[in-house]
Design a protein around this motif. Structure first.
Motif, PDB file in Angstrom:
ATOM      1  N   ILE A  96      44.520  15.165  -1.298  1.00  0.00           N
ATOM      2  CA  ILE A  96      46.186  14.367  -1.208  1.00  0.00           C
ATOM      3  C   ILE A  96      46.272  12.965  -1.155  1.00  0.00           C
ATOM      4  CG2 ILE A  96      48.412  13.684   0.474  1.00  0.00           C
ATOM      5  CD1 ILE A  96      47.388  16.686   2.299  1.00  0.00           C
ATOM      6  N   ARG A 133      54.330  15.550  -2.732  1.00  0.00           N
ATOM      7  CA  ARG A 133      54.373  15.856  -0.515  1.00  0.00           C
ATOM      8  C   ARG A 133      55.827  15.716  -0.191  1.00  0.00           C
ATOM      9  NH1 ARG A 133      51.033  18.601   1.870  1.00  0.00           N
ATOM     10  NH2 ARG A 133      50.749  17.506   3.851  1.00  0.00           N
ATOM     11  N   ASN A 137      54.824  14.043   4.728  1.00  0.00           N
ATOM     12  CA  ASN A 137      53.988  13.893   3.934  1.00  0.00           C
ATOM     13  C   ASN A 137      53.197  15.629   5.257  1.00  0.00           C
ATOM     14  OD1 ASN A 137      50.898  14.243   2.779  1.00  0.00           O
ATOM     15  ND2 ASN A 137      50.132  12.751   4.749  1.00  0.00           N
ATOM     16  N   SER A 140      54.003  21.103   0.818  1.00  0.00           N
ATOM     17  CA  SER A 140      54.390  20.538  -0.075  1.00  0.00           C
ATOM     18  C   SER A 140      54.782  20.989  -1.604  1.00  0.00           C
ATOM     19  CB  SER A 140      53.022  20.809  -1.465  1.00  0.00           C
ATOM     20  OG  SER A 140      51.647  19.688  -0.788  1.00  0.00           O
ATOM     21  N   SER A 220      59.812  11.552  -1.072  1.00  0.00           N
ATOM     22  CA  SER A 220      58.590  11.965  -1.343  1.00  0.00           C
ATOM     23  C   SER A 220      57.523  10.879  -1.080  1.00  0.00           C
ATOM     24  CB  SER A 220      58.067  12.742  -2.956  1.00  0.00           C
ATOM     25  OG  SER A 220      56.545  13.438  -2.589  1.00  0.00           O
ATOM     26  N   PHE A 224      49.725  16.446  -3.558  1.00  0.00           N
ATOM     27  CA  PHE A 224      49.416  17.174  -3.347  1.00  0.00           C
ATOM     28  C   PHE A 224      48.449  17.402  -5.135  1.00  0.00           C
ATOM     29  CE2 PHE A 224      47.860  21.239  -3.145  1.00  0.00           C
ATOM     30  CZ  PHE A 224      47.209  21.904  -1.875  1.00  0.00           C
TER      31      PHE A 224
END
Length: 738
Positions: A96, A133, A137, A140, A220, A224
């Motif tokens: 990530i 993401r 977080n 995804s 966002s 990922f």
């Protein structure tokens, strides 16, 4: 006929048409600042903060193993090292990467990255996947997937064009823009995929109204990155490089622009919404890529109609976006549209001729360089034509089956150019099928095909033995000498059974006279071949009374004369050899049989005076004498009721096939109309299987001409129906036979 007005349309991108936009980079890394690690080791150093020169927050390990290794192929990507995964015990190797500065607005977010799929262990799902993401977080979404087998899947939608596959560096770039400005949670995603080794664009597209749950709040936190190597721990390595995410801060032009003609000259424009656009400007030019002052400004919607064009010119259009601070974007893709409404000249020197119950039309070819095709119109009324009988013709000739005997038909021809503009009609020609050529056809054992105008005393009935007096030699087709039977339908379609037992079909007599090359095989091996030790036929004919077929079996399974008559209820059964009655009469050694509906059989033929009235059923036995019966019933009752005709044909003059003019199918009954709601109606009528019909309309029974709504309607043995919409407050309908 009305001239059709269509437009020529093209689209192209203007190189450098979009100016550089204000932007903020929130993620950028080429993985050059990391220490290379062994592919079998755990992630080493990637969990640390991004090195100097890269932009981003951090790299966090997920499942499996990812590492920084040497770039195995610098063709298209000169980086010395890349992020890699796969070829490990884990099926999915993940990491990530977070954006610099925390979560970012998705509106105007551009992502780009390079990827490489190396090697294969046979699993099609191996590849590189990148997803966004959510702002927290913890999940995804919106996956961008490129597998080594060519799959390019974006948020669950397959692009129809595969990527470049394995062992090739490729570049993906895409941008999110809110579908409706100010409405969070729905985005248009524009993307481009390029082969970095060739520099050629592989595919591009726009996915409209995407609503990814990962950033439904409009934000966002990062990406990922996954290298998928499912079901096999060895043999595949995926790589990612030059990952970049940029937040756009300036207004963008529309990503797409379309144009169409509304009345031949007015141009209707429509476009997709531009990022941060408040209004739009439209630009027009007669030179591609060269624009001056805007044609129209301050347009609040995403469409515009230009009513100031001239006919016969090509115009180019682009659109720009204006934001709330009056900043203007670059240009959208360019569209070009031609307002050409000039049709071709009308075809000249139209000539009509008759040939074997066929109309043959010819005319001088048009000379226009943009000529596309011709259309043929037919009518029973001079000067009044509806829908075309045939269109899309690419040669200056056309043949059509002769309709009802004794009826006059009128024809005109038009020309259409590549734009779709249709000319006015040519000069009108007319023809009648009352003398359209031969009415009776004999095929002899040497392949000669003879035609006769009549079955009466001036036709074949006065012939000397074996001599085709008054007949015309139309063709010699040696292959026909081995045919077992021929039969024709009222619309002059011809069916033949060849020596192999196959059933062939000719659309008309003219095709039949050119030979087997003009035929279509409609059934293979449904009848016994010549020489087989099974029953095989010699002679077949259509019976208009029963709308079925009858055939005569010449020899039985042991090779002895048979003569059984087999009856078939319809064309399908005849083609598939599915009789419903057999053994109804015995005519051993029969050579041919046919139905003749001309009604002109003489009362006296030679020394045979027992012939009287209309004797429509005929047979040619092996002796060569021609026999006749008053009805099919009398025919299948046996030879006792037959009458004899004088001619005698034997040897290479043996008649091996025969067919004749049949009554035209014109039966129409029980016409009914049923309202379906609004202005829609269903019309139905009793039809014939071998008929062809046209539905016509007019709005006044006293004045005006009937116009075809639908033509060339294939008949059935039952009720036909057609649905139509009434265009006038009062409409009258009729059905005619064609």
């Amino acid at each position: 006929m009305m001239q059709k007005k269509k437009q020529w349309l093209a689209a192209c991108f203007i190189a450098g048409g979009i100016a550089a936009q204000g932007a903020t980079t929130v993620l950028e890394t080429g993985f050059e600042g990391y220490v290379q690690t062994n592919t079998s080791a755990a992630i080493d150093g990637l969990v640390d903060a991004f090195p100097s020169g890269d932009t981003g927050d951090s790299f966090t390990a997920g499942a499996g193993v990812q590492w920084v290794g040497a770039n195995p192929d610098t063709t298209g990507n000169s980086s010395t090292q890349v992020l890699a995964g796969g070829d490990q015990s884990d099926n999915f190797n993940q990491g990530i990467v977070l954006f610099d500065g925390g979560s970012q607005s998705v509106n105007g977010l551009n992502i780009s990255f390079d990827f490489y799929n190396a090697g294969s262990n046979g699993n099609a799902n191996e590849g590189v996947r990148v997803a966004f993401r959510n702002s927290a977080n913890d999940a995804s979404g919106f996956f961008i997937r490129n597998d080594r087998d060519g799959t390019c899947k974006i948020n669950g939608t397959d692009d129809p064009t595969p990527n470049a596959g394995q062992d090739t560096w490729q570049h993906f770039s895409g941008t999110f823009v809110e579908s409706t400005p100010g409405v969070v949670g729905s985005y248009d995603f524009t993307y481009v995929l390029t082969n970095l080794e060739t520099g050629v664009e592989i595919t591009s597209g726009i996915l409209a109204s995407q609503a990814p749950g990962a950033f439904a709040d409009g934000y966002s936190a990062g990406l990922f990155l996954e290298i998928a190597d499912p079901n096999d721990p060895v043999g595949f390595t995926g790589m990612v490089d030059n990952v970049s995410v940029v937040l756009l801060t300036d207004v963008l032009p529309p990503a797409s622009l379309d144009a169409s003609l509304t009345n031949g000259t007015d141009v209707a424009l429509s476009w997709s919404g531009g990022f941060l656009a408040n209004t739009y400007n439209v630009y027009r030019s007669t030179n591609s890529g060269s624009y001056g002052a805007a044609l129209a400004t301050g347009i609040s919607g995403t469409s515009y109609v230009d009513g100031t064009t001239e006919s016969g010119k090509t115009y180019y259009y682009v659109v720009s976006s204006i934001d709330a601070s009056l900043n203007e974007s670059g240009f959208s893709p360019e569209v070009a549209i031609q307002t050409d409404t000039q049709p071709p000249a009308a075809p000249s020197n139209l000539v009509i001729a008759t040939n074997m119950a066929m109309f043959e039309l010819t005319w001088d070819a048009n000379a226009e360089p943009d000529l596309a095709s011709y259309s043929v119109y037919r009518s029973t009324t001079s000067g009044s034509f509806g829908a075309p009988l045939a269109s899309g013709l690419t040669t200056n000739a056309f043949s059509t089956g002769a309709p009802t005997v004794g009826e006059s038909y009128y024809y005109v021809v038009t020309a259409t150019d590549t734009i779709g503009n249709e000319s006015v009609g040519s000069g009108e020609v007319a023809g009648s099928v009352s003398d359209a050529g031969s009415k009776l056809f004999f095929v002899l054992a040497d392949g000669d095909v003879y035609g006769f105008n009549s079955i009466a005393s001036n036709g074949w009935s006065t012939m000397a033995a074996g001599v085709m007096t008054n007949g015309t030699l139309l063709a010699n087709i040696p292959a026909y000498s081995n045919y077992q039977a021929f039969a024709n339908l009222p619309n002059w379609e011809i069916y033949g059974i060849d020596a192999a037992g196959d059933v062939l079909h000719w659309s008309n007599v003219a095709d039949f006279l050119t030979g087997e090359g003009a035929a279509t095989t409609v059934a293979t091996g449904t009848y016994a071949p010549e020489g087989a030790s099974t029953e095989r036929i010699h002679g077949a004919s259509y019976d208009p009374a029963t709308k079925g077929f009858y055939t005569v079996l010449e020899f039985d399974g042991g090779g002895a004369p048979d003569g059984d008559v087999a009856l078939y209820s319809n064309l399908t059964d005849f083609v598939s050899n599915t009789p419903y009655v057999t053994n109804v009469a015995t005519y051993g050694g029969n050579k041919a049989n046919f139905y003749y509906g001309g009604g002109d059989v003489p009362n006296n033929v030679g020394s045979y005076t027992n012939i009287s009235g209309n004797l429509p059923y005929f047979q040619v036995p092996g002796s060569g004498q021609i026999e006749s019966w008053v009805s099919l019933e009398a025919y299948i009752d046996g030879p006792g009721s037959r009458s004899f005709q004088l001619p005698d044909f034997s040897g290479d003059r043996t008649i091996v096939g025969a067919f004749a003019v049949l009554p035209a199918i014109t039966a129409i009954g029980d016409l009914a109309i049923v309202p379906l709601g609004a202005n829609d109606y269903e019309l139905s009528w009793a039809a014939e299987e071998l008929g062809t019909y046209a539905l016509q309309v007019k709005d006044n029974l006293v004045f005006g001409s009937w116009s075809n709504i639908v033509s060339d309607i294939a008949g059935i043995d039952g009720t036909l129906s057609v649905t139509t919409t009434a265009a006038q407050a009062q409409s009258f309908y009729r059905v005619t036979g064609e």
